[in-house]
Design a protein around this motif. Structure first.
Motif, PDB file in Angstrom:
ATOM      1  N   ARG A 164       0.838  -1.208   0.000  1.00 48.83           N
ATOM      2  CA  ARG A 164       0.000   0.000   0.000  1.00 48.83           C
ATOM      3  C   ARG A 164       0.870   1.254   0.000  1.00 48.83           C
ATOM      4  O   ARG A 164       0.655   2.184  -0.772  1.00 48.83           O
ATOM      5  N   ASN A 193       2.600   1.729  -3.358  1.00 45.69           N
ATOM      6  CA  ASN A 193       1.686   2.163  -4.421  1.00 45.69           C
ATOM      7  C   ASN A 193       1.273   3.624  -4.288  1.00 45.69           C
ATOM      8  O   ASN A 193       0.837   4.230  -5.269  1.00 45.69           O
ATOM      9  N   LEU A 194       1.412   4.196  -3.103  1.00 45.54           N
ATOM     10  CA  LEU A 194       1.057   5.597  -2.907  1.00 45.54           C
ATOM     11  C   LEU A 194       2.217   6.556  -3.175  1.00 45.54           C
ATOM     12  O   LEU A 194       2.035   7.767  -3.180  1.00 45.54           O
ATOM     13  N   PRO A 217       1.897   7.664  -8.025  1.00 44.41           N
ATOM     14  CA  PRO A 217       0.856   6.952  -8.788  1.00 44.41           C
ATOM     15  C   PRO A 217       1.185   6.764 -10.265  1.00 44.41           C
ATOM     16  O   PRO A 217       0.846   5.742 -10.854  1.00 44.41           O
ATOM     17  N   ARG A 231       3.433   3.654 -10.611  1.00 41.67           N
ATOM     18  CA  ARG A 231       2.988   2.545  -9.762  1.00 41.67           C
ATOM     19  C   ARG A 231       3.449   1.180 -10.286  1.00 41.67           C
ATOM     20  O   ARG A 231       3.901   0.340  -9.523  1.00 41.67           O
TER      21      ARG A 231
END
Length: 173
Positions: free
Chosen positions: A107, A110-111, A114, A117
Motif C-alpha cells: 500500500r 503504491n502511494l 501513482p 505505480r
C-alpha cells in the motif's frame, strides 16, 4: 519475506523429525494452518486506510518475532502435542504478521508515485522475492548447523532487522 520463507522452508524438516514424525500428508495438513493468515489482509488494509501504516508495520514485525520465539520455545516442551500446538500457533502468528507487512508495505509503495505505480510495484515484488530466496538459503544453513532453534533464530533476526529499519526511519519503533 525472509522470515516467512525461512520458516516455511524448514518446517517440513522439523515436522518430519522426532518427536512429531509427521508423514508428508501430515505436513501438508499442518501447512493449511498458514491459510489462517489470510484473514489479516482486510484488517491490514483498513489499518493503512486509517493512517496507521507505520504502527501496523511495527506491530507486524513484532508479531513475526514473537511467532518465531514461540516456535523456537516449542523445541523445549516435553509434550509433542503441546509442541505441535505451539508450532501451529506460531505459524498462524507468523503468517498474520507477514500478511500485514506485505499488505501495508505494498500500500505504501503504491502511494509513492501513482504515475510510476507499475514500475515501483515491480521493483517491490522483485525485492520481496529476493528476500524470500535469502530466507530459504539462510534456513538451509541454519538447519545444517543448529537445527530448528537456529532456523527460528535466523528467521526471527530478519523480523528484528525489519523492526530496526522501522525505528531508524521513524525515530521510534
Amino acid at each position: 519475506m525472509a522470515s516467512f520463507s525461512a520458516y516455511w522452508t524448514a518446517i517440513a524438516l522439523r515436522l518430519s523429525a522426532a518427536p512429531f514424525n509427521l508423514t508428508p500428508r501430515g505436513i501438508a495438513i499442518f501447512a493449511l494452518v498458514g491459510a489462517a493468515g489470510a484473514i489479516a489482509t482486510p484488517l491490514a488494509g483498513r489499518m493503512g486506510d486509517r493512517g496507521w501504516t507505520r504502527q501496523g508495520l511495527c506491530a507486524s514485525h513484532l508479531l513475526i518475532i514473537a511467532a518465531l520465539a514461540l516456535c523456537a520455545s516449542a523445541e523445549f516442551v516435553s509434550s509433542w502435542a503441546l509442541a505441535l500446538v505451539m508450532e501451529a500457533a506460531g505459524a498462524i502468528l507468523l503468517d498474520v504478521g507477514f500478511t500485514c507487512d506485505q499488505t501495508l508495505g505494498r500500500r505504501a509503495v503504491n502511494l509513492l508515485q501513482p504515475e510510476a505505480r507499475g514500475r515501483i510495484n515491480g521493483l517491490y515484488v522483485g525485492l520481496f522475492f529476493i528476500g524470500g530466496g535469502v530466507g530459504a538459503a539462510a534456513a538451509g544453513l541454519a538447519w545444517s548447523y543448529g537445527g530448528w532453534f537456529a532456523v527460528c533464530l535466523v528467521a526471527g533476526s530478519f523480523g528484528f532487522i525489519a523492526l530496526m529499519t522501522d525505528a531508524m526511519t521513524t525515530g521510534t519503533p
